[in-house]
Scaffold this active site. Structure first.
Site, PDB file in Angstrom:
ATOM      1  N   CYS A 229       0.814  -1.302  -0.050  1.00 11.73           N
ATOM      2  CA  CYS A 229      -0.032  -0.052  -0.061  1.00 11.73           C
ATOM      3  C   CYS A 229       0.826   1.422  -0.138  1.00 11.73           C
ATOM      4  O   CYS A 229       0.363   2.236  -0.752  1.00 11.73           O
ATOM      5  CB  CYS A 229      -1.088  -0.119   1.010  1.00 11.73           C
ATOM      6  SG  CYS A 229      -0.660  -0.944   2.622  1.00 11.73           S
TER       7      CYS A 229
ATOM      8  N   ARG B 292       7.405 -10.912   5.332  1.00 10.70           N
ATOM      9  CA  ARG B 292       7.139 -10.536   6.584  1.00 10.70           C
ATOM     10  C   ARG B 292       7.678 -11.534   7.509  1.00 10.70           C
ATOM     11  O   ARG B 292       7.828 -12.908   7.122  1.00 10.70           O
ATOM     12  CB  ARG B 292       5.328 -10.995   6.978  1.00 10.70           C
ATOM     13  CG  ARG B 292       4.742  -9.972   6.090  1.00 10.70           C
ATOM     14  CD  ARG B 292       3.188  -9.911   6.417  1.00 10.70           C
ATOM     15  NE  ARG B 292       2.462  -9.121   5.164  1.00 10.70           N
ATOM     16  CZ  ARG B 292       1.091  -8.966   5.368  1.00 10.70           C
ATOM     17  NH1 ARG B 292       0.496  -9.870   6.182  1.00 10.70           N
ATOM     18  NH2 ARG B 292       0.601  -8.269   4.194  1.00 10.70           N
TER      19      ARG B 292
ATOM     20  N   GLN C 259       0.944 -10.846  -3.056  1.00  6.05           N
ATOM     21  CA  GLN C 259      -0.301 -10.756  -2.952  1.00  6.05           C
ATOM     22  C   GLN C 259      -0.908 -10.310  -4.419  1.00  6.05           C
ATOM     23  O   GLN C 259      -0.445  -9.479  -5.183  1.00  6.05           O
ATOM     24  CB  GLN C 259      -0.616  -9.444  -1.910  1.00  6.05           C
ATOM     25  CG  GLN C 259      -0.285  -9.772  -0.486  1.00  6.05           C
ATOM     26  CD  GLN C 259      -0.522  -8.682   0.399  1.00  6.05           C
ATOM     27  OE1 GLN C 259       0.152  -7.708   0.215  1.00  6.05           O
ATOM     28  NE2 GLN C 259      -1.278  -8.999   1.511  1.00  6.05           N
TER      29      GLN C 259
ATOM     30  N   ASP D 274      -2.716  -7.769  -5.213  1.00  2.26           N
ATOM     31  CA  ASP D 274      -2.990  -6.639  -4.382  1.00  2.26           C
ATOM     32  C   ASP D 274      -3.543  -5.422  -5.036  1.00  2.26           C
ATOM     33  O   ASP D 274      -3.121  -5.263  -6.088  1.00  2.26           O
ATOM     34  CB  ASP D 274      -2.028  -6.270  -3.588  1.00  2.26           C
ATOM     35  CG  ASP D 274      -2.006  -5.441  -2.331  1.00  2.26           C
ATOM     36  OD1 ASP D 274      -3.384  -5.227  -1.835  1.00  2.26           O
ATOM     37  OD2 ASP D 274      -1.113  -5.021  -1.486  1.00  2.26           O
TER      38      ASP D 274
ATOM     39  N   HIS E  31      -5.206  -1.375  -4.895  1.00  2.37           N
ATOM     40  CA  HIS E  31      -5.675  -0.080  -4.122  1.00  2.37           C
ATOM     41  C   HIS E  31      -6.574   0.617  -4.967  1.00  2.37           C
ATOM     42  O   HIS E  31      -6.359   1.213  -6.078  1.00  2.37           O
ATOM     43  CB  HIS E  31      -4.476   0.751  -3.211  1.00  2.37           C
ATOM     44  CG  HIS E  31      -3.701  -0.220  -2.378  1.00  2.37           C
ATOM     45  ND1 HIS E  31      -2.659  -0.999  -2.731  1.00  2.37           N
ATOM     46  CD2 HIS E  31      -4.051  -0.522  -1.146  1.00  2.37           C
ATOM     47  CE1 HIS E  31      -2.250  -1.734  -1.883  1.00  2.37           C
ATOM     48  NE2 HIS E  31      -3.070  -1.487  -0.711  1.00  2.37           N
TER      49      HIS E  31
ATOM     50  N   LYS F 237     -12.138  -4.411   7.860  1.00  2.00           N
ATOM     51  CA  LYS F 237     -12.003  -5.098   6.566  1.00  2.00           C
ATOM     52  C   LYS F 237     -13.297  -6.165   6.500  1.00  2.00           C
ATOM     53  O   LYS F 237     -14.049  -6.701   7.636  1.00  2.00           O
ATOM     54  CB  LYS F 237     -10.962  -6.034   6.944  1.00  2.00           C
ATOM     55  CG  LYS F 237     -10.817  -7.420   7.675  1.00  2.00           C
ATOM     56  CD  LYS F 237      -9.406  -8.068   7.341  1.00  2.00           C
ATOM     57  CE  LYS F 237      -9.208  -9.100   8.385  1.00  2.00           C
ATOM     58  NZ  LYS F 237      -7.890  -9.433   8.368  1.00  2.00           N
TER      59      LYS F 237
ATOM     60  N   HIS G 294      -8.319  -1.215   0.293  1.00  2.00           N
ATOM     61  CA  HIS G 294      -7.225  -2.167   0.096  1.00  2.00           C
ATOM     62  C   HIS G 294      -7.970  -3.498  -0.271  1.00  2.00           C
ATOM     63  O   HIS G 294      -8.960  -3.668   0.420  1.00  2.00           O
ATOM     64  CB  HIS G 294      -6.530  -2.457   1.162  1.00  2.00           C
ATOM     65  CG  HIS G 294      -5.743  -1.442   1.823  1.00  2.00           C
ATOM     66  ND1 HIS G 294      -4.521  -1.238   2.145  1.00  2.00           N
ATOM     67  CD2 HIS G 294      -6.520  -0.168   2.449  1.00  2.00           C
ATOM     68  CE1 HIS G 294      -4.112  -0.221   2.782  1.00  2.00           C
ATOM     69  NE2 HIS G 294      -5.143   0.543   2.893  1.00  2.00           N
TER      70      HIS G 294
END
Length: 626
Positions: free
Chosen positions: A321, A350, A368, A370, A372, A453, A499
């Site tokens: 992000c 991570r 991910q 991912d 946004h 979320k 997100h």
RNA sequence: GCCGACGUGGCGCAACUGGUAGCGCACUCGACUUGUAAUCGAGCGGUUCGGGGUUCAAGUCCCCGCGUCGGCUCCA
């Protein structure tokens, strides 16, 4: 197996449910057996759980598998005695005197009888199930003939009438668990068991465990040569082999295609960034535990070794992000550009604690899918709505169909922002979720630090739930990065950021699909779609022609022209879980035909070549399973 | 991170209370050429996770790392 527990599962038990009583009673029998065999063992708690029960014990030396067998035997004896469960109301003082030798029970009595504590989160669900209640009660186990009290435990019940009503149980594993779930507390030894209302149900459940073990993605990953975790790279860091690479590429390609159609734009960002970025985003404040330690770069020293310019800290990115916000901020933005949907297969790192790493589902590096979405407050509800529909549609295309939604709300101790922002975001998510007509559950305090979320939980072929997609509303990062767009009236406004990741991580989703399909991917995803097997060598050219035709149509087809016998080749293709086997010998070849064999052993013989090719192409095109 | 178990050729396993490693599959070569889950034979392949220690002798015992598994805590 790594699954999130499901509150809509058919295994769910309510307090009055028979299974709940059986399992809770089995836990008592377990504790009685342990205290019989290991006098002086102090008790923790022993609640019923999904599919079974557990009991925690404080013992000097951990239990061994042999101990487990002895305990199981003793439990059977107790059950055979038909001990009655008798409820008895008591007072804190009495209970404390009675349980003077049970330090953990004494602590529980204090917790339970202290009103100030009682309302707080001090009491976990498991504790409440085990001992919580309006009044203190003890359940005694009484010998039905003599009336003698054999054993008793602080407990709110309910239980079955007698131990004979525990029809089927098994002890499954030994593990350590922190007292009251807090890692600062001492560790107790936990024994897990499963208990059911009939032997058939128990057998069914044990069979499910065997089935789950066979489908374990770590096992299938090695067997099917899909991926591995070389020790040299590091814990939780996978490499995908060619066969796994094909599957992953197909998963990504199709996802890209669908995202393109849905108005997403593709971006790319690097894997490391300076500490400043993660200070701005709040990650270093809120997520540092989950991040790899920094690399210190660009330090400059003078001749004496004194630092002239201090080092810069660079971090591996734990999320994408912050990078996407910078793409938004790279130029002045107009309301006309919104919603701006930025998508990336972004690989993040991570630092997972060593004990939690688990195959592809819990890795230290993962990618991910991912995105946004930057939008106006007015656009947010519609955007969330269409997003959820998009998510569910796409997941269905990959073969999952059983979903429920979960809303995770704020944990005030681990989050930033104002109550009002959180309330607004949570309400918007709630609204979108309710529109889907799917079961909806609440995960209180489970949100990330920047916003609430919705997560989409999907059940696989074995009925296990997996958290896949997450959709999060975020007012915080736009503020922290001072994001703005110019509205139609010329004023500058702050966008809202959504997100979202559909698959969660490609690695985890790969594992979910692998286990869901037990390695037998549908044709469109299968690494090898067709294996042609000649009955004898002379039919090889005939099949080569057909394989050639399939290949020109983009089918991943091979011919097995090795020295093995046909039966062996069939076995090999079967073991590799290839969806289509094409077999031809004299009979088929002379008639211009070919025979199918499927993974379940069924065959379809003497098919005209054109039809055979079309059958394969059709299954691929329609993404159907065969 | 914590508790426990474990770590033997690519994979699955074996090797009594310490006496320097065997088997099956896979792989390579040769023979065989066969209608729906394993043809036969020969061969290659291991400094027993890494590093220290005890011992005349360590895959086996001890210590430290690394990794895996089952849980706890945490999480996509």
């Amino acid at each position: 197996m790594t699954t999130t527990s499901s509150s809509t599962s058919s295994n769910e038990v309510g307090v009055d449910d028979l299974r709940y009583r059986i399992r809770h009673s089995a836990a008592h029998v377990l504790a009685q057996a342990v205290q019989d065999l290991f006098p002086g063992t102090a008790l923790g708690i022993g609640p019923p759980i999904e599919n079974g029960f557990y009991y925690d014990f404080a013992v000097e030396t951990p239990f061994t598998p042999e101990d487990l067998k002895r305990i199981e035997k003793r439990m059977k004896e107790i059950i055979k005695q038909g001990q009655r469960f008798e409820r008895r109301v008591t007072t804190p003082t009495e209970a404390k005197a009675e349980l003077a030798k049970e330090p953990f029970k004494l602590e529980l009595i204090d917790v339970l009888t202290n009103a100030a504590v009682k309302t707080s989160s001090e009491i976990t669900t498991d504790m409440a199930a085990d001992i919580g209640g309006e009044e203190l009660t003890i359940y005694d186990n009484v010998d039905p003939r003599t009336g003698e009290r054999k054993w008793g435990d602080l407990c709110r019940g309910p239980h079955v009438e007698t131990t004979k009503e525990i029809p089927a149980f098994a002890l499954t594993r030994i593990a350590a668990a922190y007292w009251r779930g807090n890692e600062k507390n001492p560790q107790l030894q936990r024994i897990y068991g499963t208990a059911w209302e009939s032997q058939e149900k128990l057998d069914e459940y044990l069979h499910l465990l065997v089935e789950a073990e066979k489908r374990d993605h770590r096992k299938l990953g090695a067997e099917l040569d899909l991926f591995s975790f070389p020790e040299e790279i590091g814990s939780g860091l996978a490499v995908f082999h060619p066969k796994g690479g094909v599957v992953r590429k197909l998963m990504e390609d199709y996802s890209r295609e669908r995202h393109e159609q849905a108005g997403y734009e593709f971006v790319y960002s690097p894997h490391v960034a300076k500490s400043r970025l993660f200070e701005t985003s709040g990650h270093l404040q809120w997520f540092a535990d989950g991040m790899y330690p920094p690399m210190q770069l660009d330090i400059e020293r003078d001749a004496d070794g004194e630092t002239k310019r201090p080092a810069q800290d660079y971090y591996l990115k734990p999320m994408n992000c912050p990078f996407h916000t910078l793409i938004f901020r790279a130029k002045g933005r107009s309301y006309r550009e919104l919603p701006l949907r930025l998508f990336e297969f972004g690989t993040v790192y991570r630092y997972e604690k060593s004990g939690v790493v688990h195959g592809l589902t819990r890795a230290r590096g993962f990618t991910q899918d991912d995105a946004h979405i930057f939008c106006t407050p007015e656009q947010m509800p519609a955007e969330l709505d269409s997003l959820l529909t998009f998510v569910l549609d796409l997941l269905r295309d990959y073969g999952l169909s059983d979903f429920y939604l979960e809303i995770s709300t704020r944990d005030p101790s681990k989050s930033m922002g104002t109550d009002q922002e959180w309330a607004q975001a949570t309400a918007a998510l709630q609204y979108a979720a309710e529109k889907q007509n799917l079961p909806l559950t609440l995960d209180e305090g489970g949100a990330a630090f920047y916003g609430p979320k919705i997560s989409v939980q999907a059940k696989d072929a074995l009925g296990r739930s997996w958290q896949l997609s997450t959709i999060q509303v975020d007012f915080q990062l736009p503020q922290r990065f001072d994001l703005e767009y110019q509205d139609s009236d010329g004023t500058r406004k702050r966008p809202i950021m959504i997100h979202r990741a559909l698959f969660g991580s490609m690695e985890r989703f790969f594992a979910v699909l692998l286990e869901h399909y037990a390695g037998a991917f549908p044709p469109w995803l299968a690494p090898v779609q067709v294996v042609a097997i000649p009955v004898s060598k002379e039919h090889t050219p005939y099949l080569e022609d057909i394989v050639g035709r399939l290949r020109t149509q983009g089918v991943r087809a091979e011919i097995d022209d090795g020295d093995d016998r046909m039966q062996k080749k069939i076995r090999n293709a079967q073991t590799r879980k290839v969806p289509f086997m094409l077999i031809a010998g004299e009979q088929d070849a002379s008639a211009g035909r070919v025979s199918f064999r499927y993974r379940d052993g069924t065959q379809d013989n003497g098919i005209a070549i054109d039809d055979a090719v079309e059958r394969v192409l059709d299954a691929i095109r329609t993404r159907t399973q065969v």
